[in-house]
Design a protein around this motif. Structure first.
Motif, PDB file in Angstrom:
ATOM      1  N   GLU A 158      41.285  53.265  56.176  1.00  0.00           N
ATOM      2  CA  GLU A 158      39.960  53.240  55.579  1.00  0.00           C
ATOM      3  C   GLU A 158      39.010  53.904  56.565  1.00  0.00           C
ATOM      4  OE1 GLU A 158      37.539  49.672  53.796  1.00  0.00           O
ATOM      5  OE2 GLU A 158      39.422  48.994  54.686  1.00  0.00           O
ATOM      6  N   ALA A 159      38.061  54.689  56.064  1.00  0.00           N
ATOM      7  CA  ALA A 159      37.071  55.290  56.959  1.00  0.00           C
ATOM      8  C   ALA A 159      35.758  55.439  56.199  1.00  0.00           C
ATOM      9  CB  ALA A 159      37.554  56.649  57.453  1.00  0.00           C
ATOM     10  N   GLU A 160      34.797  54.561  56.510  1.00  0.00           N
ATOM     11  CA  GLU A 160      33.479  54.615  55.865  1.00  0.00           C
ATOM     12  C   GLU A 160      32.525  55.267  56.845  1.00  0.00           C
ATOM     13  OE1 GLU A 160      32.390  54.023  52.973  1.00  0.00           O
ATOM     14  OE2 GLU A 160      34.121  53.013  52.092  1.00  0.00           O
ATOM     15  N   ASN A 161      32.251  56.532  56.596  1.00  0.00           N
ATOM     16  CA  ASN A 161      31.342  57.266  57.480  1.00  0.00           C
ATOM     17  C   ASN A 161      31.751  57.103  58.956  1.00  0.00           C
ATOM     18  OD1 ASN A 161      29.133  58.777  58.214  1.00  0.00           O
ATOM     19  ND2 ASN A 161      27.779  56.995  58.375  1.00  0.00           N
ATOM     20  N   GLN A 163      32.804  57.757  62.559  1.00  0.00           N
ATOM     21  CA  GLN A 163      32.695  58.851  63.532  1.00  0.00           C
ATOM     22  C   GLN A 163      33.180  58.366  64.893  1.00  0.00           C
ATOM     23  OE1 GLN A 163      28.738  60.414  63.595  1.00  0.00           O
ATOM     24  NE2 GLN A 163      28.759  60.831  61.396  1.00  0.00           N
ATOM     25  N   GLN A 177      34.042  63.396  62.744  1.00  0.00           N
ATOM     26  CA  GLN A 177      34.041  62.642  61.481  1.00  0.00           C
ATOM     27  C   GLN A 177      35.492  62.383  61.089  1.00  0.00           C
ATOM     28  OE1 GLN A 177      30.957  62.140  59.733  1.00  0.00           O
ATOM     29  NE2 GLN A 177      32.091  60.717  58.418  1.00  0.00           N
ATOM     30  N   LYS A 178      35.808  61.129  60.732  1.00  0.00           N
ATOM     31  CA  LYS A 178      37.194  60.800  60.393  1.00  0.00           C
ATOM     32  C   LYS A 178      37.339  60.572  58.890  1.00  0.00           C
ATOM     33  CE  LYS A 178      38.721  60.771  64.632  1.00  0.00           C
ATOM     34  NZ  LYS A 178      39.886  61.459  65.160  1.00  0.00           N
ATOM     35  N   GLN A 179      38.565  60.757  58.402  1.00  0.00           N
ATOM     36  CA  GLN A 179      38.873  60.519  56.996  1.00  0.00           C
ATOM     37  C   GLN A 179      40.303  59.981  56.921  1.00  0.00           C
ATOM     38  OE1 GLN A 179      40.926  63.056  54.919  1.00  0.00           O
ATOM     39  NE2 GLN A 179      41.783  63.511  56.933  1.00  0.00           N
ATOM     40  N   THR A 180      40.809  59.763  55.714  1.00  0.00           N
ATOM     41  CA  THR A 180      42.114  59.097  55.651  1.00  0.00           C
ATOM     42  C   THR A 180      43.234  59.953  55.029  1.00  0.00           C
ATOM     43  OG1 THR A 180      41.503  58.152  53.524  1.00  0.00           O
ATOM     44  CG2 THR A 180      41.079  56.803  55.454  1.00  0.00           C
ATOM     45  N   ASN A 197      42.024  64.354  62.259  1.00  0.00           N
ATOM     46  CA  ASN A 197      40.897  63.495  61.893  1.00  0.00           C
ATOM     47  C   ASN A 197      41.276  62.314  61.008  1.00  0.00           C
ATOM     48  OD1 ASN A 197      41.265  64.666  59.469  1.00  0.00           O
ATOM     49  ND2 ASN A 197      39.389  65.899  59.509  1.00  0.00           N
ATOM     50  N   ASN A 198      42.570  62.082  60.780  1.00  0.00           N
ATOM     51  CA  ASN A 198      42.945  60.830  60.106  1.00  0.00           C
ATOM     52  C   ASN A 198      43.579  59.854  61.095  1.00  0.00           C
ATOM     53  OD1 ASN A 198      45.351  62.032  60.546  1.00  0.00           O
ATOM     54  ND2 ASN A 198      45.978  62.207  58.401  1.00  0.00           N
ATOM     55  N   LYS A 415      30.110  52.388  47.910  1.00  0.00           N
ATOM     56  CA  LYS A 415      29.677  53.222  49.030  1.00  0.00           C
ATOM     57  C   LYS A 415      28.789  52.400  49.936  1.00  0.00           C
ATOM     58  CE  LYS A 415      29.163  57.966  47.510  1.00  0.00           C
ATOM     59  NZ  LYS A 415      28.210  58.802  46.825  1.00  0.00           N
TER      60      LYS A 415
END
Ligand code: ATP
Length: 916
Positions: A158-161, A163, A177-180, A197-198, A415
């Protein structure tokens, strides 16, 4: 092998399968236990420790010791075995004491490291818990939030905004910035670390947002674990005091070397035995340099660090112990530090009315309660986890039957914009039965600016100027009662609206007023700081009226004009701000960025600043401050990493106690230095005066080394660990940063006691020939004395006298040096046990060389009668008698004899009172 896999190329589910874990519920406690047992803890190996032999040899690695050892060698060649034996014995014993001291200091610092072990929040069996990061295993599901340090390498679920600041690993300073989603990489090639970045990596910091991730590597298998150089990084910092002492040491070495060369040349001119004088000069040079001092200082600092740990203060950098003693301004957060951070909603502004918390209308204010519960990351059902502000809101909701868990099933969070101290608000987008709504909460003034409608009796109506006035008046009223205000608003989501619309055009719902009780001990601490010449400055993100009310109660401010808002502050340059700092004691509605400006402005005025901080954005100000203080309970890892010291109880009053300790440590080190230098000066002057007068040397080289052994270690250490009167320490203004150890009378103390010790030692030396001279009724002259001293037996006895007085007077001198302004009779006799031990051992060692037949042979001394002992003890008391005389004269107020020797060392209580 799990560790070899490239998890960033896998989907979350694939990675979870490889790691044999559940991306929602995490591992079971049993499985985690099993993996921990099988694979070991999540730790990086520490740098290897020095062996005892290594540290022993390090103690010998000193130019002066080389000279001494060379002298021992020459003695052997000349057949002077006893001299060589004494030199070797003294050198080894000194080194052994050094090793012991170093070992003790190291143990103190090691136990401190234990206290600083990082922790991690994991989800096991579906529920969140905090565990030591060392207990993490591959497959654990870890929660990340702004300010946290990543405790292992993770594949994000999980990545909510979210960083990450990955400079520790990649050197890149900008947040990533990270994402999944899985990554594929160009043509299947390897993806560089910085672009994965994941994933998040051990030792990097979360700079914003929230997320969870599955542990895919721990300890040595992590990316940072693979960089060997970083693993063994162990920087040893020298404190400014140690540097100052180093410089002093160099100066003294050169000075004493000069004196010894002069002494030696004089001896040659006077046609004395060259080798004897060479040995004496070398021994004197060795004795004159307080080579044990750096070890005493490290030990004093390290022991103080252990003491501080007991009063809830963890020192991260040794130099801050001494800097603490010089702090003249303490800038503190309000919430949690000056207050208890135990919030309860006491009042509420809703339907354009200010109401007590018990008189809410649930039906009309459903949206307000929904905002409180949904725009909220805390939980109170199973266990209480989260920010006290948010916990208070959940408690308040629960009073009216609103349960977050019950709401959770019908509301889904889609969100969120996490809370941040700069924006001072947060917002969440929630879905209820297909309807999407933004719920926002934050600082009242910020929210109000973004509202175009207001909810009155359950209906949104356009907001008029009159509404605004009423709301602001409500805020002011709550603030004047020291209540912390928080506003709530909402807005239906409009399909396809841009991202940055979330917190605009809102419907105002209401304001809660929370009481956060002031810590009673903080009121006392503020008053104590005032007495100690230290200003307390409150810096808060809260409303100016609340800040003023709280500041007034704490005794920090008395008038509104002493408060400045962030708005005014941002319009001022650092120099302009410095001009206002005489008066301003409360800064309200400031953002963490402004804190750096405040620190710098105070520093521009020559102040030494301590600053507290807890959030991610506090790191720059913690670094900028002379002593950055992070919160151990409520603070983030980022703040802790940037700080010099951590308050484990988040309590302002603890800073006061730590400062007292800091002042005490400096005082003790200063006492040790003054004691050592005055004693050493005594030895040099004794020798120098005798040689100048053309008399035989009052001390042999072995005597000098022996005295050095007795006085340089234990008594100096006893002074270093002495207990100080906290009231007295905190009853005077802080020292200036640049203050030398010899300033404020220090140099005079050294000169006076140095001369006194030399005087009584020479008196003892002259006693023997003088008595003979009297018996033979010869006329008194130096030449006659010298003639008597030519006789070997006379010289031996005279030297024994001088040797005994020189050694014993230093022991008495050490007792007086505990507090140059207080009679020893007004202190409890067993207060400083080490001093008693030092005195006892010193006396026994001194008595041994005159009373034990074997040692009298080695040291060429004579046995002393009881009468002689009494006479020599009487002479040796002189430094202590002088001390008592000064104290007495000072007390009677007739004269302040030591005033001309310096202000601080002998400054009277009355002076302090006047200053306060
Ligand atoms: P201090 O700086 O002394 O700790 P503070 O807690 O009031 O005081 P911040 O945390 O920067 O400072 O908060 C500033 C303001 O933001 C608060 O006065 C409050 O109105 C609002 N606020 C605080 N916590 C939250 C939160 N969790 N969600 C939304 N708004 C918040």
């Amino acid at each position: 092998m799990v560790q070899k896999q490239e998890f960033y190329r896998q989907t979350i589910q694939e990675a979870a399968t490889s790691l044999h874990t559940d991306p929602k519920r995490g591992l079971s406690a049993q499985e985690a236990e099993r993996r921990l047992w099988e694979n070991g803890e999540n730790r990086l190996p520490e740098a290897e420790k020095k062996s005892v032999l290594q540290s022993f040899l390090e103690q010998l690695n000193d130019p002066l010791i080389y000279v001494l050892l060379a002298a021992a060698l020459i003695s052997v060649l000349l057949g002077e075995y006893s001299d060589a034996g004494i030199i070797a014995f003294v050198v080894c014993l000194n080194a052994a004491v050094g090793v012991l001291q170093e070992g003790k200091a190291q143990r103190a610092l090691d136990s401190l490291k234990q206290l600083m072990q990082p922790r991690a929040v994991v989800i096991r069996d579906g529920s969140e818990q905090e565990i030591p990061a060392a207990k993490l295993v591959v497959g654990d599901l870890v929660c990340l939030q702004a300010g946290a340090m990543v405790p292992a390498d993770l594949r994000l679920v999980e990545a909510e905004n979210l960083q990450l600041q990955e400079a520790a690993l990649t050197g890149e300073n900008l947040p990533v910035q990270k994402q999944t989603a899985r990554l594929s990489g160009k043509q299947g090639g390897r993806i560089p670390l910085g672009d994965r970045n994941n994933m998040t990596f051990l030792s990097t910091m979360v700079s914003a947002g929230r997320g969870t991730g599955m542990v895919c590597a721990v300890g040595l298998q992590t990316q940072i674990g693979k960089i060997a150089a970083l693993m063994h990084e162990s920087r040893e910092e020298t404190t400014p005091l140690q540097k100052k002492l180093g410089e002093l040491g160099k100066f003294l070495s050169l000075g004493s070397l000069g004196i010894c060369i002069v002494l030696f040349l004089l001896a040659i001119v006077q046609k004395r035995p060259v080798f004897d004088m060479l040995l004496t000069a070398i021994s004197l040079a060795v004795a004159a340099v307080p080579e044990g001092l750096p070890a005493v200082v490290t030990l004093c600092l390290a022991l103080s660090v252990t003491r501080m740990a007991k009063i809830n203060t963890i020192i991260r950098r040794l130099p801050s112990v001494e800097t603490l003693g010089a702090v003249s301004v303490v800038c503190s957060d309000k919430t949690g530090t000056l207050t208890q951070n135990k919030m309860t909603v006491e009042a509420c502004f809703a339907d354009q009315k200010l109401l007590p918390a018990e008189r809410m209308n649930v039906k009309r204010n459903r949206d307000l309660f929904l905002a409180m519960l949904l725009c909220n990351d805390a939980q109170i059902e199973k266990s209480r986890v989260g920010d006290p502000t948010e916990l208070a809101l959940l408690d308040f909701g629960a009073r009216y039957g609103f349960e977050k868990n019950a709401l959770g099933t019908s509301f889904e969070r889609k969100k969120e914009n996490a809370f941040d101290s700069d924006r001072k608000m947060m917002s969440v987008l929630c879905r209820e039965q297909g309807k999407l709504t933004w719920y926002v909460k934050g600082a009242a003034d910020r929210i109000l600016k973004r509202c175009s409608q207001v909810m009155v009796w359950g209906q949104p109506v356009p907001m008029t100027q009159a509404h605004r006035q009423q709301i602001l008046a409500g805020v002011e009223k709550m603030a004047a009662e020291e209540l912390r205000t928080l506003a709530f608003a909402c807005r239906p989501y409009q399909e396809g609206e841009p991202e940055n619309m979330a917190e605009t055009n809102l419907i105002f719902l209401g304001i809660t007023g929370m009481r956060d009780p002031i810590r009673p001990e903080a009121i006392r601490a503020v008053a104590d700081f005032q007495k100690a010449g230290v200003s307390t400055v409150m810096i808060t993100g809260d409303h100016v009226a609340t800040a003023f009310a709280v500041g007034k109660k704490l005794g920090i401010v008395s008038k509104q004009s002493q408060c400045m808002t962030g708005e005014v502050l941002s319009g001022l340059s650092e120099d302009d701000l410095a001009g206002h700092l005489d008066e301003i004691r409360v800064f309200a509605r400031v953002s963490p960025k402004d804190k750096v400006k405040i620190v710098r402005a105070f520093q521009k005025r020559g102040q030494i600043v301590a600053m507290t901080g807890d959030g991610v954005n506090d790191a720059p100000s913690l670094k900028a401050a002379d002593v950055g203080i992070a919160m151990g309970k409520g603070g983030t890892d980022v703040a802790r990493q940037a700080s010099d010291m951590i308050l484990t109880d988040d309590n302002f009053a603890t800073i006061r106690r730590a400062m007292e300790e800091g002042r005490g440590v400096y005082e003790n080190i200063r006492k040790s230095v003054l004691f050592l230098l005055s004693s050493n000066l005594g030895e040099i002057l004794t020798m120098f005066a005798a040689v100048l007068m053309g008399l035989p040397s009052p001390l042999q080289s072995a005597h000098i080394l022996w005295i050095n052994l007795i006085t340089d270690s234990l008594p100096a250490l006893a002074l270093g660990v002495d207990k100080n009167d906290g009231k007295k320490l905190m009853g005077r203004p802080p020292r200036t940063a640049s203050e030398s150890l010899l300033a404020n009378g220090g140099l005079s103390v050294i000169c006076f006691y140095g001369a006194l010790i030399a005087g009584i030692s020479l008196t003892a030396f002259f006693t023997v020939p003088y008595v003979l001279m009297k018996q033979e009724e010869a006329d008194f002259s130096i030449a006659v004395l010298a003639a008597f001293l030519e006789q070997k037996k006379v010289l031996k006895r005279a030297q024994t006298y001088a040797f005994t007085v020189l050694g014993m007077s230093q022991l008495f001198h050490a007792v007086g040096m505990r507090d140059v302004r207080q009679s020893i009779f007004s202190r409890r006799p067993f207060e400083n046990r080490l001093m008693l031990v030092a005195g006892g051992i010193g006396f026994l060692l001194q008595a041994a060389v005159t009373e034990l037949p074997f040692l009298t042979g080695v040291f060429e001394t004579l046995r002393l009668s009881v009468g002689e002992w009494l006479y020599l003890a009487g002479l040796s008391c002189f430094p202590l008698l002088a001390h008592e005389l000064f104290v007495l004269l000072e007390k009677n107020g007739t004269q302040k004899p030591m005033e001309k020797f310096g202000r601080d060392a002998y400054e009277s209580d009355r002076d302090h009172e006047r200053a306060a």
